[in-house]
Design a protein around this motif. Structure first.
Motif, PDB file in Angstrom:
ATOM      1  N   GLU A 579      39.203  25.791  51.316  1.00  0.00           N
ATOM      2  CA  GLU A 579      38.164  26.281  52.218  1.00  0.00           C
ATOM      3  C   GLU A 579      38.620  26.189  53.671  1.00  0.00           C
ATOM      4  O   GLU A 579      38.400  27.098  54.480  1.00  0.00           O
ATOM      5  CB  GLU A 579      36.880  25.467  52.031  1.00  0.00           C
ATOM      6  CG  GLU A 579      36.041  25.895  50.849  1.00  0.00           C
ATOM      7  CD  GLU A 579      35.500  27.300  51.011  1.00  0.00           C
ATOM      8  OE1 GLU A 579      34.755  27.549  51.990  1.00  0.00           O
ATOM      9  OE2 GLU A 579      35.827  28.151  50.169  1.00  0.00           O
ATOM     10  N   GLN A 590      41.218  34.374  48.176  1.00  0.00           N
ATOM     11  CA  GLN A 590      39.770  34.514  48.082  1.00  0.00           C
ATOM     12  C   GLN A 590      39.188  33.325  47.322  1.00  0.00           C
ATOM     13  O   GLN A 590      39.874  32.660  46.551  1.00  0.00           O
ATOM     14  CB  GLN A 590      39.407  35.822  47.364  1.00  0.00           C
ATOM     15  CG  GLN A 590      39.777  37.065  48.149  1.00  0.00           C
ATOM     16  CD  GLN A 590      39.351  38.325  47.423  1.00  0.00           C
ATOM     17  OE1 GLN A 590      39.048  38.289  46.242  1.00  0.00           O
ATOM     18  NE2 GLN A 590      39.320  39.440  48.148  1.00  0.00           N
ATOM     19  N   ARG A 591      37.883  33.137  47.533  1.00  0.00           N
ATOM     20  CA  ARG A 591      37.194  32.047  46.845  1.00  0.00           C
ATOM     21  C   ARG A 591      36.919  32.444  45.393  1.00  0.00           C
ATOM     22  O   ARG A 591      36.412  33.533  45.116  1.00  0.00           O
ATOM     23  CB  ARG A 591      35.883  31.756  47.570  1.00  0.00           C
ATOM     24  CG  ARG A 591      35.154  30.548  47.029  1.00  0.00           C
ATOM     25  CD  ARG A 591      33.793  30.414  47.700  1.00  0.00           C
ATOM     26  NE  ARG A 591      33.894  29.918  49.060  1.00  0.00           N
ATOM     27  CZ  ARG A 591      32.844  29.794  49.872  1.00  0.00           C
ATOM     28  NH1 ARG A 591      31.653  30.186  49.465  1.00  0.00           N
ATOM     29  NH2 ARG A 591      33.004  29.313  51.093  1.00  0.00           N
ATOM     30  N   LYS A 592      37.262  31.558  44.448  1.00  0.00           N
ATOM     31  CA  LYS A 592      37.006  31.810  43.029  1.00  0.00           C
ATOM     32  C   LYS A 592      35.587  31.390  42.671  1.00  0.00           C
ATOM     33  O   LYS A 592      34.924  30.661  43.404  1.00  0.00           O
ATOM     34  CB  LYS A 592      37.999  31.019  42.168  1.00  0.00           C
ATOM     35  CG  LYS A 592      39.463  31.339  42.405  1.00  0.00           C
ATOM     36  CD  LYS A 592      40.327  30.446  41.527  1.00  0.00           C
ATOM     37  CE  LYS A 592      41.811  30.672  41.768  1.00  0.00           C
ATOM     38  NZ  LYS A 592      42.645  29.758  40.937  1.00  0.00           N
ATOM     39  N   LYS A 593      35.141  31.837  41.474  1.00  0.00           N
ATOM     40  CA  LYS A 593      33.827  31.405  40.987  1.00  0.00           C
ATOM     41  C   LYS A 593      33.791  29.894  40.797  1.00  0.00           C
ATOM     42  O   LYS A 593      32.789  29.246  41.066  1.00  0.00           O
ATOM     43  CB  LYS A 593      33.496  32.108  39.663  1.00  0.00           C
ATOM     44  CG  LYS A 593      33.121  33.569  39.815  1.00  0.00           C
ATOM     45  CD  LYS A 593      32.665  34.146  38.483  1.00  0.00           C
ATOM     46  CE  LYS A 593      32.217  35.598  38.666  1.00  0.00           C
ATOM     47  NZ  LYS A 593      31.767  36.196  37.373  1.00  0.00           N
ATOM     48  N   GLU A 594      34.901  29.348  40.337  1.00  0.00           N
ATOM     49  CA  GLU A 594      34.967  27.892  40.158  1.00  0.00           C
ATOM     50  C   GLU A 594      34.823  27.189  41.496  1.00  0.00           C
ATOM     51  O   GLU A 594      34.149  26.158  41.594  1.00  0.00           O
ATOM     52  CB  GLU A 594      36.288  27.497  39.500  1.00  0.00           C
ATOM     53  CG  GLU A 594      36.395  25.991  39.259  1.00  0.00           C
ATOM     54  CD  GLU A 594      37.779  25.558  38.790  1.00  0.00           C
ATOM     55  OE1 GLU A 594      37.925  24.382  38.420  1.00  0.00           O
ATOM     56  OE2 GLU A 594      38.708  26.390  38.824  1.00  0.00           O
ATOM     57  N   ASP A 595      35.429  27.759  42.553  1.00  0.00           N
ATOM     58  CA  ASP A 595      35.314  27.162  43.889  1.00  0.00           C
ATOM     59  C   ASP A 595      33.859  27.107  44.324  1.00  0.00           C
ATOM     60  O   ASP A 595      33.382  26.086  44.853  1.00  0.00           O
ATOM     61  CB  ASP A 595      36.126  27.960  44.904  1.00  0.00           C
ATOM     62  CG  ASP A 595      37.614  27.936  44.605  1.00  0.00           C
ATOM     63  OD1 ASP A 595      38.032  27.084  43.799  1.00  0.00           O
ATOM     64  OD2 ASP A 595      38.345  28.754  45.175  1.00  0.00           O
ATOM     65  N   GLU A 596      33.153  28.227  44.128  1.00  0.00           N
ATOM     66  CA  GLU A 596      31.748  28.280  44.527  1.00  0.00           C
ATOM     67  C   GLU A 596      30.915  27.262  43.749  1.00  0.00           C
ATOM     68  O   GLU A 596      30.047  26.589  44.309  1.00  0.00           O
ATOM     69  CB  GLU A 596      31.199  29.688  44.303  1.00  0.00           C
ATOM     70  CG  GLU A 596      31.846  30.732  45.206  1.00  0.00           C
ATOM     71  CD  GLU A 596      31.323  32.128  44.914  1.00  0.00           C
ATOM     72  OE1 GLU A 596      30.534  32.273  43.951  1.00  0.00           O
ATOM     73  OE2 GLU A 596      31.701  33.066  45.650  1.00  0.00           O
ATOM     74  N   ALA A 597      31.189  27.145  42.451  1.00  0.00           N
ATOM     75  CA  ALA A 597      30.439  26.182  41.632  1.00  0.00           C
ATOM     76  C   ALA A 597      30.714  24.747  42.078  1.00  0.00           C
ATOM     77  O   ALA A 597      29.798  23.921  42.167  1.00  0.00           O
ATOM     78  CB  ALA A 597      30.810  26.355  40.156  1.00  0.00           C
ATOM     79  N   ASP A 600      28.915  24.179  45.436  1.00  0.00           N
ATOM     80  CA  ASP A 600      27.469  24.040  45.229  1.00  0.00           C
ATOM     81  C   ASP A 600      27.140  22.673  44.631  1.00  0.00           C
ATOM     82  O   ASP A 600      26.188  22.001  45.051  1.00  0.00           O
ATOM     83  CB  ASP A 600      26.955  25.151  44.308  1.00  0.00           C
ATOM     84  CG  ASP A 600      26.973  26.520  44.986  1.00  0.00           C
ATOM     85  OD1 ASP A 600      27.069  26.551  46.229  1.00  0.00           O
ATOM     86  OD2 ASP A 600      26.900  27.533  44.263  1.00  0.00           O
TER      87      ASP A 600
END
Length: 682
Positions: A579, A590-597, A600
């Motif tokens: 980040e 780019q930010r992965k879905k795992e990164d966002e999870a 959060d």
């Protein structure tokens, strides 16, 4: 401080129950007078008949259905008279329901159970803890069964002592003037006297009731005869004969006071390995004076938990949590479970520890069964109710012919819903009404699929009583919440690879890949409660330095927890570094879905931790404590530490440098591995 006995049926002694002729103490004369007179005559005759018949010399010391059958078949009149007595006494109580007030019915039930003997008194003791099932007047009456059963005569007790003790022990008794005129407490299997013997100090002497083995033997024979008939008549899956055999084995063992003393000594010896030494204790047996019919232990100064609750509800709830941790440790680690945790057997000792007494009734759990139960507890604690049907199959609660039915989605969903609702807490009456629709769905789809395994009889009994205590202290009590401190202690000790899925489920959810803030916080709160339970008491002689060293030793051995925490810390650190990189160089990746999870989840967890710490700091700096704020209590203890103990802690932490360096190296390795996965070399 109240002086409480340290054996079966504890509590401050009250005068013995007043007994009139059976039936007339509580039932109005207007109810079926002719039938009542006839049944009363039969009951009295039965009691007299049994007094003139002695079975003692022929009775087996250990439970054996075959040996009991041989004895009872030679004495049909004893068996018949006992059957008629039970039927007659039951009829007398039931007939009084026509005109009696609820208070009279409750008193009559208590008197009927006492007169029918220990096989029935133990049922009353268990029911007395279930404030969610019975009206208050019944609970109040049945509660007296834990410490105030009618006493037998001093002369009969002295006869037993003369048979059991040698001349030296009897001389020591004579030096203090013999037994007191009244016992300190009287229970279903015996009564307790408080003596101050020169060679042993203050002791509790439990003397077995005369003729009790004969009565229990006949009761078990009759129950076994009825079990097979009842199972066929009601078409039950449960093997009732096996249930009676398990009940009989434990009940007959309870009559051997030497075995009880050995069990108490074994529990005392296991406290250190179970992490219970600072929170639990038991009465130390005096083996030199203990025989099969007389049990002598050191006297425990303390009070029953309901007395503690009346003066300090918070302290009683703390001891309730300690009790749950102790019983789960016994169930899942030592394999020897104290089976009779009514309030007479759970005391608050003077040093604040929970004293667990009366080790006559103990259930033994095999290692395989313990593994099955552990998985079940882990799934309930983690909220993974979808795994519960499989646990029920493994534990034997689903009859073998219905194993395939449980795998059907509709049945598995219905069973999962049942346990989800049961875990919601509150009284049994409300929970039963909540789960009835799901139970009906199971029965419509597959019929009667459940059964009760024989080796679970006393496990279910013990935890039902403990849950009853919790509901008495708090109507909204959830037994699942009190499982967390033990589960936290288990997580601290888990070493095998088999434990990894269970620990993951408790932190990530059944199928999750990201930490769940609510699950992490629940486990953290349980862990803090556990820390409070295993740290020293004011009088156990241990230093804070020893507590910290012991805690670090547990961390060093917690292989599964270390693995999970270090990998999760490495993943979170790598995501945060990425980040920062994105902020500095927006075009770089780019930010992965795992990164966002992960981000959060980290945000939710941070909010929860900050909220808990803020409340805890406020509690620690004031004289008030918020509900369930064990963290606040822990911080207050830390703030109150003297300078010498702070220096001791720093010394132990300095000693732990090798552990810190090794942990740092492993973390660095995991972090580099994560970075390599994100930016693979080509």
């Amino acid at each position: 401080m109240h002086m409480i006995k340290s054996l079966h049926g504890g509590g401050v002694h009250s005068p013995p129950l007043r007994h009139a002729a059976p039936g007339f103490a509580f039932a109005p004369q207007a109810v079926l007078p002719s039938a009542r007179t006839a049944w009363l005559a039969i009951a009295v005759a039965c009691s007299q008949q049994r007094r003139f018949t002695s079975l003692r010399r022929a009775l087996p010391k250990r439970y054996s259905p075959e040996e009991i059958a041989k004895v009872c078949q030679k004495r049909p009149l004893d068996v018949l008279s006992r059957c008629l007595e039970v039927i007659g006494r039951s009829f007398l109580w039931a007939s009084s329901a026509v005109l009696c007030q609820e208070e009279e019915l409750a008193a009559g039930l208590r008197e009927a159970l006492v007169e029918l003997g220990p096989s029935f008194v133990k049922v009353g003791q268990m029911l007395s803890s279930r404030v969610d099932l019975l009206p208050p007047v019944y609970v109040a009456e049945l509660k007296s069964l834990t410490n105030d059963v009618a006493a037998f005569s001093k002369e009969a007790a002295e006869d037993t002592l003369r048979e059991a003790w040698d001349d030296e022990a009897l001389a020591a008794l004579a030096e203090v003037g013999g037994l007191p005129s009244e016992p300190t407490a009287s229970a279903s299997l015996g009564q307790v006297y408080r003596l101050d013997l020169e060679a042993f100090g203050l002791v509790a002497v439990k003397v077995q009731r005369p003729g009790i083995r004969s009565q229990i033997t006949i009761d078990l024979f009759v129950l076994r005869l009825c079990a097979g008939f009842a199972q066929s008549f009601f078409k039950l899956n449960t093997d009732l004969t096996s249930l009676v055999d398990e009940y009989g084995r434990c009940l007959v063992d309870e009559l051997d006071f030497e075995l009880e003393a050995q069990r108490a000594s074994a529990f005392q010896a296991s406290l250190q390995s179970l992490d219970l030494a600072s929170s639990c204790c038991t009465a130390e047996p005096v083996m030199e004076l203990t025989t099969s019919t007389v049990l002598v232990t050191k006297w425990i100064h303390g009070e029953r938990l309901e007395i503690t609750a009346a003066r300090d509800l918070g302290e009683a709830q703390r001891l309730q949590r300690v009790a749950m941790t102790a019983y789960l440790a016994m169930l899942l680690e030592s394999g020897s479970l104290h089976g009779d945790p009514h309030f007479g057997n759970l005391l608050r000792a003077e040093d604040g520890r929970l004293a667990i007494i009366d080790w006559g009734l103990v259930a033994h759990i095999s290692p395989t069964r313990r593994q099955h139960i552990l998985r079940y507890v882990a799934h309930i604690v983690s909220g993974d109710y979808g795994a519960v049907p499989g646990d029920l199959v493994a534990m034997g609660f689903i009859t073998e012919s219905k194993h395939d039915a449980v795998r059907e989605e509709i049945i598995a969903t219905a069973i999962s819903d049942v346990f989800r609702r049961l875990a919601a807490g509150g009284g049994a009456q409300q929970r039963i009404s909540d789960v009835l629709p799901a139970l009906r769905a199971v029965k419509v789809q597959s019929g009667n699929i459940g059964q009760i395994p024989a080796d679970f009889v006393y496990i279910l009994r013990a935890f039902s009583i403990l849950e009853g205590h919790g509901l008495r202290l708090d109507p909204g009590y959830r037994i699942v919440d009190d499982c967390y401190p033990y589960f936290a202690s288990w997580v601290m000790r888990a070493k095998s690879a088999e434990a990894l899925p269970l620990v993951r489920a408790c932190l990530y959810g059944p199928t999750g890949t990201v930490l769940k803030a609510n699950k992490v916080m629940a486990l953290l709160r349980g862990f803090v409660t556990y820390l409070k339970q295993v740290t020293r008491t004011a009088s156990d002689g241990r230093s804070f330095k020893e507590d910290v060293r012991s805690f670090l030793a547990r961390l060093k051995g917690a292989k599964v927890l270390q693995e999970l925490v270090l990998k999760e810390a490495a993943r979170t650190s790598e995501v945060l570094l990425h980040e920062v990189l994105l902020q500095a160089i927006p075009a770089d990746g780019q930010r992965k879905k795992e990164d966002e999870a992960v981000l959060d989840g980290l945000q939710e967890l941070s909010k929860a931790v900050v909220g808990d710490v803020a409340v805890a700091l406020e509690d620690a700096s004031t004289s008030t404590t918020s509900a369930d704020s064990e963290l606040g209590r822990l911080l207050r203890d830390v703030f109150d530490l003297p300078r010498e103990e702070v220096l001791e802690i720093l010394e132990v932490l300095w000693e732990a440098r090798p552990l810190a360096w090794a942990t740092q190296l492993r973390f660095t390795a995991y972090l580099l591995e994560r970075i390599e996965q994100r930016f693979p070399s080509h």
